[in-house]
Design a protein around this motif. Structure first.
Motif, short mmCIF file in Angstrom:
data_model
loop_
_atom_site.label_atom_id
_atom_site.label_comp_id
_atom_site.label_asym_id
_atom_site.label_seq_id
_atom_site.Cartn_x
_atom_site.Cartn_y
_atom_site.Cartn_z
N ILE A 35 19.07 -49.59 59.78
CA ILE A 35 17.67 -49.89 59.48
C ILE A 35 17.49 -50.52 58.10
CG2 ILE A 35 17.06 -47.63 58.52
CD1 ILE A 35 14.46 -47.96 60.30
N ASN A 36 18.46 -50.30 57.22
CA ASN A 36 18.36 -50.86 55.87
C ASN A 36 19.44 -51.91 55.58
OD1 ASN A 36 20.58 -49.23 55.72
ND2 ASN A 36 19.77 -47.88 54.13
N GLY A 37 20.16 -52.34 56.63
CA GLY A 37 21.19 -53.37 56.46
C GLY A 37 22.44 -52.90 55.75
N GLN A 38 22.55 -51.60 55.52
CA GLN A 38 23.68 -51.07 54.76
C GLN A 38 24.78 -50.46 55.62
OE1 GLN A 38 22.10 -48.43 51.78
NE2 GLN A 38 21.02 -50.06 50.73
N LYS A 39 24.68 -50.60 56.92
CA LYS A 39 25.70 -50.08 57.82
C LYS A 39 26.75 -51.17 58.04
CE LYS A 39 26.06 -48.36 62.57
NZ LYS A 39 25.29 -48.18 63.82
N ILE A 52 25.16 -56.42 55.18
CA ILE A 52 24.29 -57.59 55.02
C ILE A 52 23.20 -57.42 53.97
CG2 ILE A 52 24.75 -58.45 57.34
CD1 ILE A 52 21.98 -57.32 58.17
N ALA A 53 22.84 -56.18 53.65
CA ALA A 53 21.75 -55.93 52.70
C ALA A 53 22.01 -56.59 51.36
CB ALA A 53 21.55 -54.43 52.51
N GLY A 54 21.05 -57.39 50.92
CA GLY A 54 21.13 -58.00 49.60
C GLY A 54 21.99 -59.25 49.50
N LEU A 55 22.52 -59.73 50.62
CA LEU A 55 23.29 -60.98 50.55
C LEU A 55 22.35 -62.12 50.15
CD1 LEU A 55 25.53 -60.81 53.77
CD2 LEU A 55 26.26 -60.57 51.39
N PRO A 56 22.87 -63.15 49.51
CA PRO A 56 22.01 -64.28 49.12
C PRO A 56 21.37 -64.94 50.34
CG PRO A 56 24.16 -64.43 48.04
CD PRO A 56 24.26 -63.33 49.06
N LYS A 57 20.12 -65.31 50.18
CA LYS A 57 19.36 -65.92 51.28
C LYS A 57 20.06 -67.17 51.81
CE LYS A 57 14.80 -67.58 52.59
NZ LYS A 57 13.40 -67.76 52.16
N THR A 58 20.63 -67.98 50.93
CA THR A 58 21.29 -69.21 51.38
C THR A 58 22.49 -68.89 52.29
OG1 THR A 58 22.56 -69.24 49.32
CG2 THR A 58 20.58 -70.63 49.42
N LYS A 59 23.24 -67.86 51.96
CA LYS A 59 24.37 -67.45 52.80
C LYS A 59 23.87 -66.93 54.14
CE LYS A 59 28.37 -64.39 53.24
NZ LYS A 59 28.85 -65.20 54.34
N LEU A 60 22.84 -66.09 54.10
CA LEU A 60 22.28 -65.55 55.34
C LEU A 60 21.77 -66.66 56.24
CD1 LEU A 60 20.47 -62.52 53.73
CD2 LEU A 60 22.28 -62.35 55.45
N LEU A 61 21.06 -67.62 55.67
CA LEU A 61 20.55 -68.75 56.46
C LEU A 61 21.70 -69.51 57.11
CD1 LEU A 61 17.70 -70.19 54.22
CD2 LEU A 61 17.46 -69.25 56.53
N ALA A 62 22.72 -69.82 56.33
CA ALA A 62 23.87 -70.56 56.87
C ALA A 62 24.57 -69.76 57.97
CB ALA A 62 24.85 -70.89 55.75
N ALA A 122 16.43 -63.95 57.03
CA ALA A 122 17.20 -64.22 55.81
C ALA A 122 16.43 -63.76 54.57
CB ALA A 122 17.56 -65.69 55.71
N ASP A 123 15.15 -64.03 54.55
CA ASP A 123 14.32 -63.63 53.42
C ASP A 123 14.27 -62.10 53.31
OD1 ASP A 123 12.43 -64.37 51.26
OD2 ASP A 123 11.00 -63.27 52.51
N TYR A 124 14.03 -61.43 54.42
CA TYR A 124 13.92 -59.97 54.43
C TYR A 124 15.25 -59.31 54.04
CZ TYR A 124 13.38 -55.21 56.15
OH TYR A 124 13.36 -53.85 56.25
N ILE A 125 16.33 -59.72 54.69
CA ILE A 125 17.64 -59.09 54.45
C ILE A 125 18.10 -59.31 53.01
CG2 ILE A 125 20.09 -59.12 55.12
CD1 ILE A 125 19.06 -59.89 58.00
N SER A 126 17.82 -60.49 52.46
CA SER A 126 18.24 -60.78 51.09
C SER A 126 17.54 -59.87 50.07
CB SER A 126 17.98 -62.24 50.74
OG SER A 126 16.57 -62.51 50.63
N LYS A 127 16.40 -59.32 50.43
CA LYS A 127 15.63 -58.46 49.53
C LYS A 127 15.94 -56.98 49.72
CE LYS A 127 11.91 -61.80 49.17
NZ LYS A 127 10.57 -62.16 49.61
N LEU A 128 16.73 -56.64 50.72
CA LEU A 128 17.11 -55.24 50.92
C LEU A 128 18.09 -54.82 49.83
CD1 LEU A 128 17.71 -55.16 54.79
CD2 LEU A 128 15.80 -54.13 53.53
#
Length: 104
Positions: free
Chosen positions: A34-38, A49-59, A94-100
């Motif tokens: 639920i928080n991307g930390q698993k 995935i939590a807190g990864l850079p948005k550019t990486k997540l988008l790609a 990507a925006d949401y996950i990058s902010k976790l």
């Protein structure tokens, strides 16, 4: 009693995080939490995935949608999950996950 209170507080925080998540994030929760930390199935090096850079997540997400991304994990699962996700939803994810907050 303190343990019950702490667990209740953690549950409330998790619900708050989930309430802010884009609808498309529901697909992610089973593997990524639920928080991307698993650590997802097949993830190498314990990466979350939590807190990864948005550019990486988008790609990565666009690559999974196209069937070309391969980060060494369970790519077949990701190909299926991303197949019908819109570009707008990919941007929101990507925006949401990058902010976790990243796993410590």
């Amino acid at each position: 009693m303190k343990k019950i209170l702490a667990l209740t507080l953690l549950g409330a925080l998790s619900i708050g995080i989930a309430a802010e998540a884009p609808a498309a994030f529901r697909k992610c929760v089973a593997c990524h939490g639920i928080n991307g930390q698993k650590v997802a199935p097949g993830a190498k090096g314990g990466v979350t995935i939590a807190g990864l850079p948005k550019t990486k997540l988008l790609a990565d997400l666009k690559g999974y949608k196209a069937g070309t991304a391969d980060n060494g994990g369970a790519k077949a699962i990701m190909y299926g999950q991303m197949k019908n996700v819109s570009d707008t939803d990919i941007e929101a994810l990507a925006d949401y996950i990058s902010k976790l907050p990243p796993k410590k």
